[in-house]
Scaffold this active site. Structure first.
Site, PDB file in Angstrom:
ATOM      1  N   HIS A 110     -23.419  35.953 -17.999  1.00 22.71           N
ATOM      2  CA  HIS A 110     -22.229  36.146 -18.840  1.00 22.71           C
ATOM      3  C   HIS A 110     -22.105  34.891 -19.693  1.00 22.71           C
ATOM      4  O   HIS A 110     -21.758  33.814 -19.182  1.00 22.71           O
ATOM      5  CB  HIS A 110     -20.994  36.325 -17.963  1.00 22.71           C
ATOM      6  CG  HIS A 110     -19.716  36.361 -18.716  1.00 22.71           C
ATOM      7  ND1 HIS A 110     -18.845  37.425 -18.667  1.00 22.71           N
ATOM      8  CD2 HIS A 110     -19.149  35.454 -19.546  1.00 22.71           C
ATOM      9  CE1 HIS A 110     -17.795  37.159 -19.435  1.00 22.71           C
ATOM     10  NE2 HIS A 110     -17.956  35.976 -19.977  1.00 22.71           N
TER      11      HIS A 110
ATOM     12  N   GLU B 109     -22.098  52.964 -20.853  1.00 22.30           N
ATOM     13  CA  GLU B 109     -23.200  52.132 -21.359  1.00 22.30           C
ATOM     14  C   GLU B 109     -24.337  52.117 -20.341  1.00 22.30           C
ATOM     15  O   GLU B 109     -24.117  52.351 -19.147  1.00 22.30           O
ATOM     16  CB  GLU B 109     -22.735  50.688 -21.562  1.00 22.30           C
ATOM     17  CG  GLU B 109     -21.691  50.480 -22.615  1.00 22.30           C
ATOM     18  CD  GLU B 109     -21.239  49.023 -22.692  1.00 22.30           C
ATOM     19  OE1 GLU B 109     -20.617  48.662 -23.712  1.00 22.30           O
ATOM     20  OE2 GLU B 109     -21.509  48.238 -21.738  1.00 22.30           O
TER      21      GLU B 109
ATOM     22  N   GLY C 283     -11.529  42.789 -17.443  1.00 22.84           N
ATOM     23  CA  GLY C 283     -11.440  42.294 -16.064  1.00 22.84           C
ATOM     24  C   GLY C 283     -11.882  43.297 -15.020  1.00 22.84           C
ATOM     25  O   GLY C 283     -11.519  43.219 -13.862  1.00 22.84           O
ATOM     26  N   GLY C 284     -12.648  44.303 -15.460  1.00 24.15           N
ATOM     27  CA  GLY C 284     -13.267  45.179 -14.462  1.00 24.15           C
ATOM     28  C   GLY C 284     -12.454  46.392 -14.079  1.00 24.15           C
ATOM     29  O   GLY C 284     -12.951  47.303 -13.438  1.00 24.15           O
TER      30      GLY C 284
ATOM     31  N   ARG D 106      -7.615  35.129 -27.803  1.00 24.26           N
ATOM     32  CA  ARG D 106      -6.662  34.144 -27.239  1.00 24.26           C
ATOM     33  C   ARG D 106      -7.430  32.890 -26.854  1.00 24.26           C
ATOM     34  O   ARG D 106      -8.667  32.901 -26.845  1.00 24.26           O
ATOM     35  CB  ARG D 106      -6.022  34.743 -25.985  1.00 24.26           C
ATOM     36  CG  ARG D 106      -7.063  34.903 -24.888  1.00 24.26           C
ATOM     37  CD  ARG D 106      -6.571  35.540 -23.632  1.00 24.26           C
ATOM     38  NE  ARG D 106      -7.582  35.429 -22.581  1.00 24.26           N
ATOM     39  CZ  ARG D 106      -8.570  36.298 -22.381  1.00 24.26           C
ATOM     40  NH1 ARG D 106      -8.674  37.362 -23.148  1.00 24.26           N
ATOM     41  NH2 ARG D 106      -9.468  36.112 -21.432  1.00 24.26           N
TER      42      ARG D 106
ATOM     43  N   LYS E 227     -11.868  48.332 -26.776  1.00 25.76           N
ATOM     44  CA  LYS E 227     -13.274  47.919 -26.558  1.00 25.76           C
ATOM     45  C   LYS E 227     -14.254  48.865 -27.244  1.00 25.76           C
ATOM     46  O   LYS E 227     -15.382  48.478 -27.563  1.00 25.76           O
ATOM     47  CB  LYS E 227     -13.583  47.871 -25.053  1.00 25.76           C
ATOM     48  CG  LYS E 227     -12.616  47.036 -24.223  1.00 25.76           C
ATOM     49  CD  LYS E 227     -12.475  45.619 -24.727  1.00 25.76           C
ATOM     50  CE  LYS E 227     -11.460  44.850 -23.890  1.00 25.76           C
ATOM     51  NZ  LYS E 227     -10.979  43.618 -24.555  1.00 25.76           N
TER      52      LYS E 227
ATOM     53  N   GLU F 281     -17.377  41.813 -25.518  1.00 24.76           N
ATOM     54  CA  GLU F 281     -16.003  41.916 -26.041  1.00 24.76           C
ATOM     55  C   GLU F 281     -15.609  40.631 -26.752  1.00 24.76           C
ATOM     56  O   GLU F 281     -16.270  39.607 -26.594  1.00 24.76           O
ATOM     57  CB  GLU F 281     -15.013  42.230 -24.925  1.00 24.76           C
ATOM     58  CG  GLU F 281     -15.024  41.295 -23.749  1.00 24.76           C
ATOM     59  CD  GLU F 281     -14.222  41.877 -22.565  1.00 24.76           C
ATOM     60  OE1 GLU F 281     -14.704  42.803 -21.879  1.00 24.76           O
ATOM     61  OE2 GLU F 281     -13.094  41.401 -22.339  1.00 24.76           O
TER      62      GLU F 281
HETATM   63  C1  MV4 Z   1     -21.535  45.130 -18.103  1.00 19.90           C
HETATM   64  C2  MV4 Z   1     -22.464  44.644 -17.148  1.00 19.90           C
HETATM   65  C3  MV4 Z   1     -23.749  45.187 -17.159  1.00 19.90           C
HETATM   66  N1  MV4 Z   1     -24.074  46.144 -18.057  1.00 19.90           N
HETATM   67  N2  MV4 Z   1     -21.895  46.062 -18.984  1.00 19.90           N
HETATM   68  C4  MV4 Z   1     -17.640  44.029 -18.303  1.00 19.90           C
HETATM   69  C5  MV4 Z   1     -16.272  43.497 -17.981  1.00 19.90           C
HETATM   70  C6  MV4 Z   1     -16.588  42.164 -17.435  1.00 19.90           C
HETATM   71  N3  MV4 Z   1     -15.524  41.617 -16.605  1.00 19.90           N
HETATM   72  C7  MV4 Z   1     -17.824  42.411 -16.640  1.00 19.90           C
HETATM   73  N4  MV4 Z   1     -18.557  43.358 -17.366  1.00 19.90           N
HETATM   74  C8  MV4 Z   1     -19.854  43.726 -17.281  1.00 19.90           C
HETATM   75  N5  MV4 Z   1     -20.255  44.660 -18.153  1.00 19.90           N
HETATM   76  C9  MV4 Z   1     -23.154  46.564 -18.959  1.00 19.90           C
HETATM   77  N6  MV4 Z   1     -23.513  47.511 -19.860  1.00 19.90           N
HETATM   78  C10 MV4 Z   1     -22.046  43.651 -16.242  1.00 19.90           C
HETATM   79  C11 MV4 Z   1     -20.753  43.189 -16.332  1.00 19.90           C
HETATM   80  C12 MV4 Z   1     -20.349  42.161 -15.377  1.00 19.90           C
HETATM   81  C13 MV4 Z   1     -20.059  42.557 -14.072  1.00 19.90           C
HETATM   82  C14 MV4 Z   1     -20.089  43.903 -13.713  1.00 19.90           C
HETATM   83  C15 MV4 Z   1     -19.801  44.240 -12.403  1.00 19.90           C
HETATM   84  C16 MV4 Z   1     -19.459  43.274 -11.465  1.00 19.90           C
HETATM   85  C17 MV4 Z   1     -19.401  41.952 -11.832  1.00 19.90           C
HETATM   86  C18 MV4 Z   1     -19.682  41.568 -13.141  1.00 19.90           C
HETATM   87  C19 MV4 Z   1     -19.618  40.220 -13.535  1.00 19.90           C
HETATM   88  C20 MV4 Z   1     -19.897  39.868 -14.847  1.00 19.90           C
HETATM   89  C21 MV4 Z   1     -20.296  40.845 -15.776  1.00 19.90           C
END
Ligand code: MV4
Length: 453
Positions: free
Chosen positions: A211, A203, A167-168, A295, A119, A291
């Site tokens: 999203h 970040e 996936g977090g 796939r 990433k 990202e």
């Molecule tokens: C973030 C974000 C806010 N600010 N990055 C990255 C992995 C993906 N599964 C979710 N991601 C996120 N990246 C920045 N700089 C918000 C998300 C995010 C999210 C974050 C925490 C909990 C739930 C989320 C659901 C969708 C997106």
């Protein structure tokens, strides 16, 4: 010259394996199903032209066992392997092994899979191409002092992410310096355990984003098109709960910018085959590359419904080194599609409780605007060893409101006795006013459930 495959091995299980086998049949291409010893009665093994056992129930010894799958392809004489999603679909060394054994991997090159799987590398490549990325650290954060100074420069809240993440996992949101050290160390540990790589970057945390993702297709001759976008903002524990297309919460002007950006990004990385670029879109309509997924995605059917295109068929066409079957002007988005995942777990006040058991009775929905991608049948034994997804319900109508109504009906018709599911949880969402008004961000569902508990 249009080549063809005689036989394709589907290196997956469940509904995506069934989905791929169906398109192979439509294309007149023989299909090979693989199964672990506990999966011998699965639907995909019944629908494929032939099937071969590749090992015991433990995924590491079967669906993740690269050499066993290569052996299965060599034994059955498969010309190509379709990896589906999950398992080895984004594993660069598996794609490389296919290249070495001269078995066509239906997806991008192993080099592109490797670059997009890191990433930090993928973000830097997009930055080079002038694509908006979230402000953050300049690469990997080596130690606690760097973490502190980086967070100070960015400004809280910040988010810590794993280089090999997704996936977090290995992700932490940090609101102030006193929480930083624990968050950094726990993220590192989680990333090491999950990916064998504890490298982290940081970040600026974008508050309440949507999203939004863009479906792209690129052939091996340099042609690139997009198939419009999807809104996957309704998530829980980093799992997408509802996916829909097109993203009507974002203005067409902003979506056009995301489409142009996605074509530029795809060309810049030398991407081939089908892929998805994920963005965060904030309240000011600023968007940021998050990202690139190398796939086919779980949610691809909503894009198929609004474009009328069989994305799996195009994957195979691209792998055959043919030109894309469509030019950008051929892509006409019509109507609105929504997808709900039906999982073998139920949502209770203490969270999701996994379920397994024999399906004693099954009634699948149908009628106008309903598509079911499933892997279950009456009498099938749901096993607890793999992903809990049983089926996907996709509904389609000329507008979002009607697609929601059809989904509400389809969920009411979906009956499965013998295993608990999240159908009633999805039905509540279809009747949630904020969802109906399309007025929510990625944090909505978690905040709603936190209020309840
Ligand atoms: C973030 C974000 C806010 N600010 N990055 C990255 C992995 C993906 N599964 C979710 N991601 C996120 N990246 C920045 N700089 C918000 C998300 C995010 C999210 C974050 C925490 C909990 C739930 C989320 C659901 C969708 C997106």
């Amino acid at each position: 010259m249009t080549k063809s495959f005689n036989k394709v091995l589907v290196a997956n299980r469940g509904e995506i394996a069934v989905r791929i086998i169906r398109t192979l049949k439509d294309m007149g291409i023989k299909s090979v199903a693989i199964f672990s010893d506990v999966d011998k009665d699965c639907l995909h093994t019944k629908l494929a032209d032939e099937s071969i056992c590749i090992g015991p129930k433990n995924a590491k010894e079967s669906y993740l066992n690269k050499i066993q799958i290569i052996n299965a392809a060599l034994i059955t004489g498969a010309d190509a392997i379709h990896p589906g999603f999950g398992f080895l679909s984004e594993n660069p060394s598996f794609a490389k092994m296919c290249e070495i054994y001269n078995i066509k991997f239906i997806g991008p090159s192993s080099k592109v899979i490797e670059m997009m799987g890191n990433k930090n590398v993928s973000k830097n490549m997009m930055k080079e191409a002038g694509i908006p990325v979230v402000p953050g650290s300049d690469g990997i954060i080596e130690d606690m002092n760097t973490a502190k100074s980086t967070a100070k420069n960015i400004g809280y809240p910040v988010i810590i992410k794993a280089r090999s993440g997704g996936g977090g996992k290995g992700m932490r949101i940090v609101n102030n310096q006193k929480d930083l050290e624990l968050a950094f160390l726990s993220a590192k540990k989680e990333a090491e355990n999950a990916f064998g790589d504890g490298a982290l970057y940081m970040e600026k945390f974008i508050q309440d984003p949507r999203h939004i993702e863009v479906q792209i297709m690129a052939d091996e001759l340099g042609n690139v098109i997009h198939l419009s976008g999807r809104d996957c903002s309704l998530q829980l524990n980093h799992q997408k709960v509802i996916e829909e297309a097109p993203p009507t919460a974002i203005s067409p002007e902003i979506m056009e910018k995301l489409y142009e950006t996605s074509i530029k990004a795809t060309k810049h990385v030398g991407y081939t085959n089908v892929g998805t670029i994920e963005y965060l879109v904030d309240k000011n309509d600023d968007f940021y590359f998050m990202e690139m997924n190398t796939r086919i995605q779980v949610e691809h059917p909503v894009t198929e419904m609004i474009t009328g295109i069989d994305i799996v068929k195009e994957q195979i066409n691209i792998a055959l080194e043919n030109k894309l079957s469509y030019k950008q002007d051929d892509i006409n988005v019509k109507g609105h599609a929504i997808e709900c995942r039906v999982n073998a777990y139920e949502y209770t006040d203490s969270g999701f409780i996994p379920s397994s058991g024999k399906i004693e009775a099954l009634n699948l929905p149908g009628g106008p605007g309903v598509r079911i991608d499933n892997s279950i049948y009456q009498g099938y034994e749901i096993l607890p060893f793999y992903d809990s997804m049983l089926a996907k319900i996709i509904t389609y109508a000329s507008n979002r409101t009607d697609a929601i109504k059809i989904m509400d009906r389809a969920l009411s018709e979906f009956e499965v006795n013998g295993v608990n599911t999240n159908v009633s949880f999805n039905k509540k969402i279809m009747n949630d006013q904020n969802f109906i008004d399309n007025a929510f961000s990625t944090s909505y569902l978690q905040e709603k459930l936190n209020k309840k508990s």
